[in-house]
Structures are given as C-alpha cells and as structure tokens.
Design a protein around this motif. Structure first.
Motif, PDB file in Angstrom:
ATOM      1  N   TYR A 146      39.535  36.822  44.609  1.00 48.30           N
ATOM      2  CA  TYR A 146      40.895  37.352  44.496  1.00 48.30           C
ATOM      3  C   TYR A 146      41.333  37.982  45.815  1.00 48.30           C
ATOM      4  O   TYR A 146      42.476  37.794  46.251  1.00 48.30           O
ATOM      5  CB  TYR A 146      40.965  38.382  43.369  1.00 48.30           C
ATOM      6  N   PHE A 147      40.444  38.723  46.462  1.00 42.14           N
ATOM      7  CA  PHE A 147      40.771  39.293  47.767  1.00 42.14           C
ATOM      8  C   PHE A 147      41.134  38.185  48.760  1.00 42.14           C
ATOM      9  O   PHE A 147      42.045  38.342  49.574  1.00 42.14           O
ATOM     10  CB  PHE A 147      39.582  40.081  48.322  1.00 42.14           C
ATOM     11  N   MET A 148      40.421  37.077  48.697  1.00 46.18           N
ATOM     12  CA  MET A 148      40.603  36.018  49.681  1.00 46.18           C
ATOM     13  C   MET A 148      41.852  35.180  49.416  1.00 46.18           C
ATOM     14  O   MET A 148      42.553  34.787  50.349  1.00 46.18           O
ATOM     15  CB  MET A 148      39.360  35.126  49.715  1.00 46.18           C
ATOM     16  N   ASN A 149      42.125  34.897  48.131  1.00 45.83           N
ATOM     17  CA  ASN A 149      43.278  34.046  47.807  1.00 45.83           C
ATOM     18  C   ASN A 149      43.776  34.402  46.412  1.00 45.83           C
ATOM     19  O   ASN A 149      43.396  33.774  45.422  1.00 45.83           O
ATOM     20  CB  ASN A 149      42.888  32.567  47.875  1.00 45.83           C
ATOM     21  N   PRO A 150      44.628  35.430  46.306  1.00 49.97           N
ATOM     22  CA  PRO A 150      45.081  35.879  44.984  1.00 49.97           C
ATOM     23  C   PRO A 150      45.720  34.776  44.149  1.00 49.97           C
ATOM     24  O   PRO A 150      45.458  34.663  42.949  1.00 49.97           O
ATOM     25  CB  PRO A 150      46.084  36.986  45.320  1.00 49.97           C
ATOM     26  N   ALA A 151      46.570  33.957  44.767  1.00 53.47           N
ATOM     27  CA  ALA A 151      47.275  32.925  44.006  1.00 53.47           C
ATOM     28  C   ALA A 151      46.304  31.921  43.402  1.00 53.47           C
ATOM     29  O   ALA A 151      46.419  31.543  42.228  1.00 53.47           O
ATOM     30  CB  ALA A 151      48.288  32.219  44.904  1.00 53.47           C
ATOM     31  N   ALA A 152      45.327  31.480  44.194  1.00 60.83           N
ATOM     32  CA  ALA A 152      44.350  30.515  43.693  1.00 60.83           C
ATOM     33  C   ALA A 152      43.486  31.132  42.599  1.00 60.83           C
ATOM     34  O   ALA A 152      43.145  30.470  41.609  1.00 60.83           O
ATOM     35  CB  ALA A 152      43.474  30.018  44.843  1.00 60.83           C
ATOM     36  N   TYR A 153      43.137  32.400  42.756  1.00 57.88           N
ATOM     37  CA  TYR A 153      42.319  33.074  41.742  1.00 57.88           C
ATOM     38  C   TYR A 153      43.075  33.167  40.419  1.00 57.88           C
ATOM     39  O   TYR A 153      42.513  32.900  39.347  1.00 57.88           O
ATOM     40  CB  TYR A 153      41.935  34.469  42.230  1.00 57.88           C
ATOM     41  N   ILE A 154      44.345  33.542  40.484  1.00 57.35           N
ATOM     42  CA  ILE A 154      45.149  33.664  39.265  1.00 57.35           C
ATOM     43  C   ILE A 154      45.313  32.303  38.594  1.00 57.35           C
ATOM     44  O   ILE A 154      45.218  32.178  37.369  1.00 57.35           O
ATOM     45  CB  ILE A 154      46.516  34.288  39.597  1.00 57.35           C
ATOM     46  N   GLN A 155      45.521  31.273  39.391  1.00 58.22           N
ATOM     47  CA  GLN A 155      45.670  29.935  38.832  1.00 58.22           C
ATOM     48  C   GLN A 155      44.391  29.497  38.115  1.00 58.22           C
ATOM     49  O   GLN A 155      44.444  28.864  37.053  1.00 58.22           O
ATOM     50  CB  GLN A 155      46.016  28.939  39.937  1.00 58.22           C
ATOM     51  N   ALA A 156      43.252  29.854  38.673  1.00 59.45           N
ATOM     52  CA  ALA A 156      41.976  29.430  38.091  1.00 59.45           C
ATOM     53  C   ALA A 156      41.542  30.299  36.918  1.00 59.45           C
ATOM     54  O   ALA A 156      40.876  29.819  35.992  1.00 59.45           O
ATOM     55  CB  ALA A 156      40.893  29.447  39.172  1.00 59.45           C
ATOM     56  N   ASN A 157      41.926  31.584  36.933  1.00 58.38           N
ATOM     57  CA  ASN A 157      41.392  32.520  35.940  1.00 58.38           C
ATOM     58  C   ASN A 157      42.434  33.106  35.002  1.00 58.38           C
ATOM     59  O   ASN A 157      42.082  33.811  34.057  1.00 58.38           O
ATOM     60  CB  ASN A 157      40.677  33.670  36.661  1.00 58.38           C
ATOM     61  N   GLY A 158      43.712  32.843  35.273  1.00 58.00           N
ATOM     62  CA  GLY A 158      44.759  33.397  34.427  1.00 58.00           C
ATOM     63  C   GLY A 158      45.100  34.826  34.803  1.00 58.00           C
ATOM     64  O   GLY A 158      44.522  35.418  35.715  1.00 58.00           O
ATOM     65  N   GLY A 159      46.061  35.391  34.070  1.00 55.62           N
ATOM     66  CA  GLY A 159      46.500  36.747  34.353  1.00 55.62           C
ATOM     67  C   GLY A 159      47.534  36.780  35.455  1.00 55.62           C
ATOM     68  O   GLY A 159      48.097  35.752  35.855  1.00 55.62           O
ATOM     69  N   ASP A 160      47.791  37.974  35.958  1.00 56.44           N
ATOM     70  CA  ASP A 160      48.705  38.136  37.081  1.00 56.44           C
ATOM     71  C   ASP A 160      48.195  39.287  37.939  1.00 56.44           C
ATOM     72  O   ASP A 160      47.171  39.912  37.633  1.00 56.44           O
ATOM     73  CB  ASP A 160      50.138  38.395  36.605  1.00 56.44           C
ATOM     74  N   ALA A 161      48.911  39.557  39.031  1.00 56.66           N
ATOM     75  CA  ALA A 161      48.441  40.574  39.975  1.00 56.66           C
ATOM     76  C   ALA A 161      48.302  41.939  39.312  1.00 56.66           C
ATOM     77  O   ALA A 161      47.363  42.693  39.599  1.00 56.66           O
ATOM     78  CB  ALA A 161      49.389  40.652  41.170  1.00 56.66           C
ATOM     79  N   THR A 162      49.221  42.253  38.392  1.00 60.72           N
ATOM     80  CA  THR A 162      49.178  43.569  37.737  1.00 60.72           C
ATOM     81  C   THR A 162      47.953  43.709  36.848  1.00 60.72           C
ATOM     82  O   THR A 162      47.228  44.712  36.911  1.00 60.72           O
ATOM     83  CB  THR A 162      50.454  43.792  36.910  1.00 60.72           C
ATOM     84  N   THR A 163      47.696  42.707  36.008  1.00 56.31           N
ATOM     85  CA  THR A 163      46.558  42.810  35.090  1.00 56.31           C
ATOM     86  C   THR A 163      45.231  42.788  35.839  1.00 56.31           C
ATOM     87  O   THR A 163      44.278  43.472  35.449  1.00 56.31           O
ATOM     88  CB  THR A 163      46.591  41.674  34.057  1.00 56.31           C
ATOM     89  N   ILE A 164      45.168  42.018  36.915  1.00 57.68           N
ATOM     90  CA  ILE A 164      43.920  41.971  37.686  1.00 57.68           C
ATOM     91  C   ILE A 164      43.686  43.305  38.388  1.00 57.68           C
ATOM     92  O   ILE A 164      42.563  43.828  38.406  1.00 57.68           O
ATOM     93  CB  ILE A 164      43.958  40.811  38.695  1.00 57.68           C
ATOM     94  N   ARG A 165      44.748  43.871  38.924  1.00 53.94           N
ATOM     95  CA  ARG A 165      44.586  45.178  39.564  1.00 53.94           C
ATOM     96  C   ARG A 165      44.163  46.232  38.542  1.00 53.94           C
ATOM     97  O   ARG A 165      43.327  47.093  38.832  1.00 53.94           O
ATOM     98  CB  ARG A 165      45.882  45.601  40.244  1.00 53.94           C
ATOM     99  N   GLN A 166      44.727  46.156  37.344  1.00 55.72           N
ATOM    100  CA  GLN A 166      44.321  47.095  36.294  1.00 55.72           C
ATOM    101  C   GLN A 166      42.850  46.921  35.946  1.00 55.72           C
ATOM    102  O   GLN A 166      42.131  47.909  35.712  1.00 55.72           O
ATOM    103  CB  GLN A 166      45.195  46.891  35.056  1.00 55.72           C
ATOM    104  N   ALA A 167      42.391  45.673  35.922  1.00 60.49           N
ATOM    105  CA  ALA A 167      40.980  45.418  35.618  1.00 60.49           C
ATOM    106  C   ALA A 167      40.078  45.982  36.715  1.00 60.49           C
ATOM    107  O   ALA A 167      39.024  46.576  36.433  1.00 60.49           O
ATOM    108  CB  ALA A 167      40.745  43.917  35.461  1.00 60.49           C
ATOM    109  N   ILE A 168      40.491  45.808  37.970  1.00 61.11           N
ATOM    110  CA  ILE A 168      39.714  46.349  39.088  1.00 61.11           C
ATOM    111  C   ILE A 168      39.711  47.873  39.032  1.00 61.11           C
ATOM    112  O   ILE A 168      38.661  48.519  39.199  1.00 61.11           O
ATOM    113  CB  ILE A 168      40.276  45.841  40.426  1.00 61.11           C
ATOM    114  N   ASP A 169      40.884  48.464  38.772  1.00 61.56           N
ATOM    115  CA  ASP A 169      40.968  49.924  38.670  1.00 61.56           C
ATOM    116  C   ASP A 169      40.067  50.445  37.549  1.00 61.56           C
ATOM    117  O   ASP A 169      39.428  51.496  37.686  1.00 61.56           O
ATOM    118  CB  ASP A 169      42.410  50.357  38.413  1.00 61.56           C
ATOM    119  N   ALA A 170      40.028  49.707  36.441  1.00 61.26           N
ATOM    120  CA  ALA A 170      39.191  50.136  35.314  1.00 61.26           C
ATOM    121  C   ALA A 170      37.717  50.148  35.699  1.00 61.26           C
ATOM    122  O   ALA A 170      36.962  51.047  35.297  1.00 61.26           O
ATOM    123  CB  ALA A 170      39.418  49.215  34.116  1.00 61.26           C
ATOM    124  N   LEU A 171      37.299  49.170  36.493  1.00 55.09           N
ATOM    125  CA  LEU A 171      35.904  49.139  36.940  1.00 55.09           C
ATOM    126  C   LEU A 171      35.598  50.313  37.864  1.00 55.09           C
ATOM    127  O   LEU A 171      34.519  50.922  37.778  1.00 55.09           O
ATOM    128  CB  LEU A 171      35.611  47.815  37.650  1.00 55.09           C
TER     129      LEU A 171
END
Length: 566
Positions: free
Chosen positions: A337-362
C-alpha cells in the motif's frame, strides 16, 4: 582511499551496488557505473567511471579505486547507464567513516529517491542530510513520474530549509546553529555504533536487493522507511538536541511543505493523487512512530539516570522492544500500500480511508499492548506503599495511590517507571538525604477545575460532590498537610507536573482541533514549564548533602508523567 566492491557472498565488509531480482533486474549486458561525490553545495564531482557486466541475476560486481569517507563528503552518488548512455539506475548512499564501509542496494525506488534528493539539494544549494532523510521518509512509492520528482524536490527544499521549516524552527526554538550542524553529521555517522543512521537505511535496500525475492524486498524496503523515526531520534540525542524540538520541527516542516503546492489537491503543482496518498500514509506512520520512539527514548534515559536496574527495567525494555517489532510488522504488512495505494486497493478492496483506519487500529493495538506490558504488579504497588509509610511514619495514603485513571475513568496500576521514581526518592530519605519543592503558580486549566481544588467541607474532593452537599468549591492547588514536609513536597511536585501536562492537552478542549502552530506552541510551553518545575525541585542524596544531578532531577519529573505516544 582504496575500496573494493565485491560479489554478494563477500558483501559484509564491502560497499556493494546491485540490481533487483525479477522484473526489476538489470537486463544482461555491459553497463557504465559513474561514482560521484556530492559537494557541500550539492554539485556532483565525478570520481570514476568503469564498466561492468550484469550477471544472470541482474547484479553487478566491480572494482573502484577511490571513495570519499564521511570526513570528506556526506553522500556518494552512483549512476548506472546502459550501452546507449541512458540512466537505468541511480542511488545515493552516505559516505562511510574512514576505514569502514557501507552497503547499498539500488532499485527503482532507490533511483526515484536519489533523483528527488539530488533535485532538492541542488535547489537548496546544500548536501543537507536532514533534507535527504525527510525525502527518504516521504517517498516510499516507486510509482512517481519524472515531473513529480521535481515537485518533490521543491517540496523538500521548502519543508526543510525554507522559511518556517524544519531547520528554521530548530534554531529559532533553542538549538544553536552548532547543534543543528551536529544533528546533520549524526544522521550520517553516529560515534555510538549501536545507534541508527542513514547507513542502516541504505543497508535495508541492500538486503532488499540481495534477497532474490520480491515479497522480501518489499518488506525490507518498507522496514527501512519505518526506521527513519529511530534515525532522527538517535541523531538528536547524539547532537544534544531536545527530542521535543525534533517532533515539533517535523510539524513545522509539514506546514512549510504546503507552500510548494505539491501536497494540495487541485493546485497545479500538486503531485499525482496516488503518490500523494502514499506520502500521506508514510508521514502518518512516521509521525506515530517518532512519537513512540521519542517516548521510549526519554523514559529509558530517565531510568538510566536514576540508575535503575533489575526486573522493572527489563520489563520496560521488553515492552518497548515488542512495540518496535509490532510497528515494523505494520510497515511490512502494508508495504504494497505504501508503494502503490491504487494497485493495493484494486487487489484487496476498500479505500484509502478504511485502509488508514485499519493501519491506525494496528498502531493503537501496539500502543495498548505496550501500556499493559509496563504496568506494575499489585505486589510492586503494595511494596512501594509500604516503603513510603516506613520512611514517613504517620502517613496515610489514599486508597487509589499508585493508580492512574485512563480516558474511560478506569483505574490502572502505575507503570513500572513511575514506581522506580518513587522508590528512588524514598531511597534518598533512607540514605539521610532530603527533597523539597516550591510550588508553581501557573493557572489550572478549565478541564481540571472540577476536581483540582478544595471544598469547604474537607470530606469531599471534587466540585460536583462538594456543591451537591452544600459545600463551597474553590479551584486551586491543594495544600498538603501530611506529617512529612518532604512527602508534601512530593505530592505538590506531582500535582504541578499534572497541571502542566493537562494545560498542554487543554488546546483540544470542547472538541477543538488545534492547528500545528498551536500544537507546537503548547509543546514548547509544556517543555518550558517542566524546566521551571525542575528548577524548583531540590534534592540531596545523603546526609553529607551531595545534590541530585540535573539529569536525575529531570528523570524524576519525566517519570511523573504517564507515557504518551505523541
């Protein structure tokens, strides 16, 4: 000096330049390698150009006759060109200390980072290591265009060397120009070999290149990026710069960076949205980590200043180590995700907000686990209270002494370092020493006035209960009247430290969202208030009257604060 660049099997004692495996490997063929010294004004002086042939894995091995050391230059630049003269890779590495060596791996991300730093350095007219470290922190994605690299160069220059930026803030708020210069040198080479510098960052890329595995390479590069918080904190300690100045200076850098327009969507100078998302997440992770590293460093230094040893210190160090490992794992888990957010979202689903929330939760989980791990046991709290009552006969301690209340109002045992501090103070008294304190007079913040004060009916200790029972509440510092003047001094000191801390946090009262300038001002005022509190604290360590050192008094004040990861 003579230095040899050898094959990977012998790389532990040599500077090595290599390609990346898989799709990023150099095609078979002959390449020209130019080694350049970056001068203090950021111009490049070519030292040597040689030819080398890529092996079947896309790696190069070659000999160099001359490389500068860290006394002669901050950085060495490697430029690799194909047979047509086109640049295919470029890398930059800190110059090693005299008689030592560095490891470096050059891949597409390293090439982009080198290009951004060289552009920024030449715009600033300086081979500034802080500028290099900042851009290496920002840029963790190879999905950046040539045009965006130039925009990042301008952003870096504005953020670090521009008006109101990182370096301007440092020298304006207490660090001398000499300390700023020392900070820069310590980023390149720290006399303490156990500390992290930009050399370790470069080594991370070497490990990535040498791994022969795309997933491992990605993980290692993101771990290297995550290491930058440690690099900055270790350099600050090396240069004797307040750690709080470093975190505030990064806030200032963020504000100054906005002047370039490179991080403002809709601005014609803004970088591409995908790279901007990567940068935003990189800085969010960096700011979290540098807060954690700052906290661990300050508390570890305080424990060392008090000569703490044994299981309680081991407990704190183990908890801090586990937290560092957890945050490194977050960098690896979300490396793509750090390297290519768009490609990561396309492959794993979600969006920038939900992924950031997941990272913050960790990160929040890592922090909560740390807090739990450093809590004192009930037995340790009981032993501390017994010691206090033995040292101060006739003292009656509140039932909740040795506990603090979290944001939900739940009582928790003090962390081990706070127990260490109280036991150290009791040790002074047992050795014939003493301590006293002159109370501060700064205003009590509004958020504390409901419980910081006195009731006309002394059996009530908070405003609401006092007034509900017909009493008159006066918000003020408490006057402690235990049988011991020394213990009264301790209680007053603890209360004033709490007031100073709550004053800093009061800028968030009533749902306020303070600006970065307000946050920096609050932190500076907090640091100044703690310094004043320390100055009013007097302690002798024995009947002979030897005084507690400045470091010991600072440690006592620091360990009265609950750890905060910001």
């Amino acid at each position: 000096m003579k230095r040899r660049i050898v094959k990977i099997l012998c790389a532990s004692a040599a500077l090595l330049v290599a390609g990346v495996q898989g799709a990023l490997a150099l095609p078979a063929g002959t390449y020209g390698i130019t080694v350049s010294k970056m001068n203090s004004n950021a111009t490049l002086t070519d030292l040597q150009t040689i030819s080398a042939t890529a092996d079947g894995t896309g790696k190069l091995s070659f000999l160099l006759s001359t490389l500068p050391n860290s006394d002669e230059a901050n950085f060495i630049v490697f430029t690799i060109k194909d047979g047509n003269g086109a640049v295919v890779r470029r890398g930059i590495v800190p110059a090693p200390p005299a008689g030592d060596s560095n490891q470096v791996g050059i891949n597409d991300l390293a090439t982009d980072q080198a290009a951004a730093f060289i552009d920024a350095a030449q715009k600033a007219g300086s081979d500034d290591p802080i500028l290099a470290a900042y851009l290496l922190t920002l840029l963790r994605s190879p999905e950046v265009s040539a045009a965006d690299i130039l925009k990042l160069g301008t952003l870096g220059k504005d953020a670090i060397t521009g008006a109101g930026g990182f370096e301007d803030y440092i020298v304006t708020n207490g660090a001398s120009p000499a300390k700023l210069a020392a900070l820069k040198k310590c980023l390149i080479h720290n006399p303490d070999a156990t500390k992290r510098t930009l050399r370790q960052f470069a080594k991370g890329f070497y490990t990535a290149v040498e791994s022969n595995n795309a997933t491992t390479a990605k993980d290692e590069m993101q771990k290297a990026g995550g290491l930058m918080a440690d690099v900055f904190m270790d350099a600050a300690a090396c240069a004797d710069v307040e750690l709080g100045l470093i975190t505030n200076a990064h806030e200032a850098a963020g504000d100054a960076a906005g002047a370039s327009g490179a991080i403002t969507l809709g601005d014609p100078n803004c970088i591409a949205a995908n790279v901007l998302t990567s940068i935003d997440q990189s800085m969010s992770a960096f700011n979290r980590k540098i807060g954690m590293v700052k906290m661990v460093t300050e508390y570890t230094n305080a424990l060392n200043a008090l000569g703490a040893t044994g299981s309680q210190v081991n407990q704190f160090i183990a908890a801090a180590t586990a937290m560092a490992q957890a945050t490194a794992a977050i960098d690896a888990q979300y490396g793509e995700y750090f390297m290519n957010p768009a490609a990561y979202i396309q492959a794993n689903g979600g969006d920038a907000t939900t992924i950031r929330q997941a990272i913050d939760a960790l990160y929040n989980t890592a922090w909560s686990t740390f807090q739990t791990a450093i809590a004192s046991s009930n037995g340790e709290i009981a032993a501390m209270k017994a010691t206090i009552m033995a040292v101060f006969p006739g003292i009656t301690l509140p039932q909740d002494f040795g506990k603090f209340y979290d944001m939900s109002g739940t009582p928790n045992n003090w962390p081990v370092q706070q127990v260490v501090m109280v036991n150290w103070l009791m040790g002074l008294k047992m050795n014939g020493g003493s301590f006293s304190y002159t109370r501060a007079t700064t205003p009590i913040p509004t958020m504390m006035q409901n419980w910081m004060g006195v009731c006309s009916n002394p059996q009530y200790w908070d405003k609401i209960t006092c007034q509900n029972n017909g009493g008159t509440w006066t918000s003020q510092r408490r006057t402690y009247t235990t049988p011991s003047a020394a213990f009264n001094a301790y209680l007053g000191l603890q209360e004033d430290v709490s007031i100073a801390e709550m004053t800093k946090f009061s800028i968030w009262d009533n749902g306020n969202q303070p600006t970065s300038n307000q946050r920096m001002a609050a932190e500076q005022a907090f640091m100044a208030e703690l310094a004043a509190i320390k100055a009013n604290f007097v302690a002798t360590k024995s009947a002979g009257g030897s005084s507690a050192s400045s470091a010991e008094k600072s440690a006592v004040v620091k360990l009265m604060l609950q750890p905060q990861a910001n």
